[in-house]
Design a protein around this motif. Sequence first.
Motif, short mmCIF file in Angstrom:
data_model
loop_
_atom_site.label_atom_id
_atom_site.label_comp_id
_atom_site.label_asym_id
_atom_site.label_seq_id
_atom_site.Cartn_x
_atom_site.Cartn_y
_atom_site.Cartn_z
N SER A 84 20.07 -20.31 -9.24
CA SER A 84 19.84 -21.53 -10.03
C SER A 84 18.34 -21.75 -10.21
O SER A 84 17.53 -21.29 -9.40
N LEU A 85 18.01 -22.49 -11.25
CA LEU A 85 16.59 -22.70 -11.55
C LEU A 85 16.37 -24.11 -12.11
O LEU A 85 17.32 -24.79 -12.48
N GLU B 92 18.42 -30.67 -8.62
CA GLU B 92 18.28 -31.21 -7.26
C GLU B 92 17.75 -30.18 -6.27
O GLU B 92 16.83 -30.44 -5.51
N SER B 93 18.39 -29.01 -6.27
CA SER B 93 18.03 -28.02 -5.26
C SER B 93 18.09 -26.59 -5.82
O SER B 93 18.96 -25.80 -5.46
N PRO B 94 17.17 -26.29 -6.75
CA PRO B 94 17.23 -24.97 -7.39
C PRO B 94 16.75 -23.86 -6.45
O PRO B 94 15.96 -24.13 -5.54
N ASP B 95 17.23 -22.65 -6.68
CA ASP B 95 16.70 -21.50 -5.91
C ASP B 95 15.25 -21.26 -6.31
O ASP B 95 14.43 -20.87 -5.48
N GLU C 255 12.77 -25.43 5.78
CA GLU C 255 12.81 -24.58 4.58
C GLU C 255 11.53 -24.67 3.76
O GLU C 255 10.85 -25.70 3.76
N PHE C 256 11.20 -23.58 3.13
CA PHE C 256 10.13 -23.54 2.12
C PHE C 256 10.75 -22.93 0.86
O PHE C 256 11.71 -22.15 0.96
#
Length: 386
Positions: A90-91, A133-136, A222-223
């Motif tokens: 996802s992006l 919200e939380s893309p790769d 996480e980063f």
Amino acid sequence: MEYFIAKTFAGLENELFKELHGLGAQNCRKLSRAVSFEGDISMMYRANYFCRTALRVLWRRKAFKFRNNNEFYKNVFDYDASEVLSPDGSLAFHTTASDSIFSTPLYASVLAKDAVCDRFRDAFDRRPDVDRESPDVQFHIHIYKDEAQLFLDSSGESLHRRGYKVRNHPAPINEVTAAALIKMTGWKADCDVIDPMCGGATLLIEAAMSALNIPAGFYRREFGFYRWKNFDRKLWSEIRNEAEIADDVSVNFYGSDIDARYLETARANVRQARLQDFVVLEREKFQHSSPERTPSLVIFNPPYGERLSVDDSASLYREIGDTLKNRYPGCRAFLISSDIDALKHVGLKPSKKWNVMNGSLECQFVGFELFSGDRKSFVIKQKGGK
Ligand SMILES: C[S@@+](CC[C@H](N)C(=O)[O-])C[C@H]1O[C@@H](n2cnc3c(N)ncnc32)[C@H](O)[C@@H]1O
């Protein structure tokens, strides 16, 4: 050599510049609310892990000029995002634009997203999804006139989210601002630190982390780059091993607050940061307090009306000035506040003054040398006179 931009708040660029330079970044340049630098991927990991005054680190993948939508699309299409992203990933795009052909930055984001996704569809017959919200992979595009720069956001969640805040104070100081202010005082872990209005203990935790050499990113889960295809786990573990965390430090950190609820908040955060052996917390009204040892560094952000109601800020700030003068001689005190009028009521002559941002609040950060007796004798004594 890769090109990066580390972002920060207005007024903190100097501190970020010094930090990046100290970490080995090359060709550091101060920008507005950011510092650009060069280095390899290990430098990008290092900046994310060690920099206390950066909000995020962006890795530039492309810089180009364009005259119209087609040229913009084609330039983004030419960038091969499969170095970091898989077709099932996802992006998201975040664009800032000024003086450009785009009436809104959102339109540039949509065009860039189409370009990246179309390239995936051509190559793999599949395309990544958009996840705001939380893309790769989070892309940033900076556009100024006809120049565009395409970045990958290597940090993900803002780096001020250190991972030690388990309880929230209603008017916290931002962790990045707190870390920068401590640096600006010139403190070198050479005396105790006191925050007599400590709220959630941000300033004390940041000072203790710095004294013990605990990296800014030590508690983070996480980063952004964790989710990239080219994430180099071995290199990342080598960078983390560069940290030389001390077991002990010869100075203490004292926090107090008038409100018992906030002391619980402070305790929870200090425990989460595993700093309870270093930070001493107690409930106390500032007006009744005094330092354990002299000299100490006193640093705090008193209430300033915007987020905490203050009945009479002029008299509170006057009492702050009186308490510092009468109870903290021999110490250095620093206050940050967005209530510039109230600051004038402190009634002491600042020896230092900066304009800085605490999150979205414009603030003044002022420093005072505290001495007993009158100012004239203090100045003469400092110059070595009688
Ligand atoms: C702006 S907040 C500090 C936030 C803190 N720096 C943080 O990051 O969470 C101000 C704090 O001052 C405390 N306070 C207000 N008046 C006080 C007083 N007279 N003595 C001690 N604490 C006081 C409030 O309870 C509040 O927690």
